[in-house]
Design an enzyme around this catalytic site. Sequence first.
Site, PDB file in Angstrom:
ATOM      1  N   GLY A 106      -0.488   4.547   0.132  1.00  0.00           N
ATOM      2  CA  GLY A 106      -1.054   5.734   0.742  1.00  0.00           C
ATOM      3  C   GLY A 106      -1.742   6.503  -0.467  1.00  0.00           C
ATOM      4  N   GLY A 116      -6.249   1.252   5.139  1.00  0.00           N
ATOM      5  CA  GLY A 116      -5.373   0.041   5.104  1.00  0.00           C
ATOM      6  C   GLY A 116      -5.969  -1.366   5.181  1.00  0.00           C
ATOM      7  CG  ASP A 117      -6.996  -1.795   9.380  1.00  0.00           C
ATOM      8  OD1 ASP A 117      -6.039  -2.410   9.033  1.00  0.00           O
ATOM      9  OD2 ASP A 117      -7.286  -1.067  10.005  1.00  0.00           O
ATOM     10  CB  SER A 162      -1.059  -0.089   1.205  1.00  0.00           C
ATOM     11  OG  SER A 162      -0.139  -0.125   2.335  1.00  0.00           O
ATOM     12  N   GLY A 171      -1.772   5.048  -4.072  1.00  0.00           N
ATOM     13  CA  GLY A 171      -2.508   3.832  -4.471  1.00  0.00           C
ATOM     14  C   GLY A 171      -2.042   2.710  -3.850  1.00  0.00           C
TER      15      GLY A 171
END
Length: 347
Positions: A230, A275-276, A228, A233
């Site tokens: 941020g 992110g989760d 990831s 993308g």
Amino acid sequence: MNTVVTVTPNPALDQTVRVANLALGEVNLAASLEFNAGGKGVNVAGCLADYGIATIVTGLLGRDDATAFDAMFADKQIVDRFVRIAGRPRINVKLVDTARDQTTDINLATSLPNAADVDALERRVIELAAPGRWFVLAGSLPPGVDVSFYRRLTRALHAAGAQVALDTSGAPLADALAANEPGALPDLVKPNRAELEAALDRSLADDDALIEAACELAERGVKYVVVSLGERGALGVTRLHSEAHSSQAAASAGAYEGWRAAPLRVPVASTVGAGDALVAGLVASLAEKRPWHEVGRRATAFAAGKLARVGPHLPDRATLDALAAQVELRTFSVAANPLRVTQHQAV
């Protein structure tokens, strides 16, 4: 669809304060205050449940002041198999500056599990194992829990035929990625750039370096590697199946296939848990057996859908479908020996 189990050894009660133009050292007037059950695995479970996937949660949860967790699990019809321990869940304060779209995290100390608590959790996880079932091992480990905890669980879950997604950082991630025992590497990892750099102990300055690192992990046995990035993308790589190498066309295309997804520009209520949500989208899409590039597209839609909400919540499927259709995603394949990107195209 198979039930997914999330494992959160160190859950938290997220206290989100929203304020415009946060001024340190000054008196600030908050626009709102909200409490949500949190912790990486709990956030993943909330998103999976909103998507309609049967979900079980387990981990180590302080039995005092756990009302928010009980309410969330009941509301989303999540099966609660947490091991309850003495004390209360830790509190994480999220200061959301709505004017700058910035979030400041203040994470407080956690309840301390004892050895019996950790043993009980390991037994609980194995009890829930089933062939083909996805497990998401997520978040930090409480003080006193050995860094090898996730590696041990992964090995045991693989022995039971389950599949493992790992989303952690620091020493537990480095330990997991260094595993050389049979079955000890996770099937899916989702670090961010800084977490992957720390785990591999080297700088990954650009996409080429990230792709090379992801291919190295795939070569060692991690089936799916997603990084990831941020506001930039995410990037995902998987190794082509051995049967694909039997065809000359597949061999010329490369040993690995990947995607690079651009983030969607959407209104942001909170970046906490994005992110989760990405992890939830990855696991949901793999459970649905979507093609690899579609896994990236839908996971990106999950992350975008979460951004408009405080707490571990997603919009309905129709909205997620619409978001997924808007994702700009480019695919590539990578040849081995030496690693070389051979294709790059929009899909």
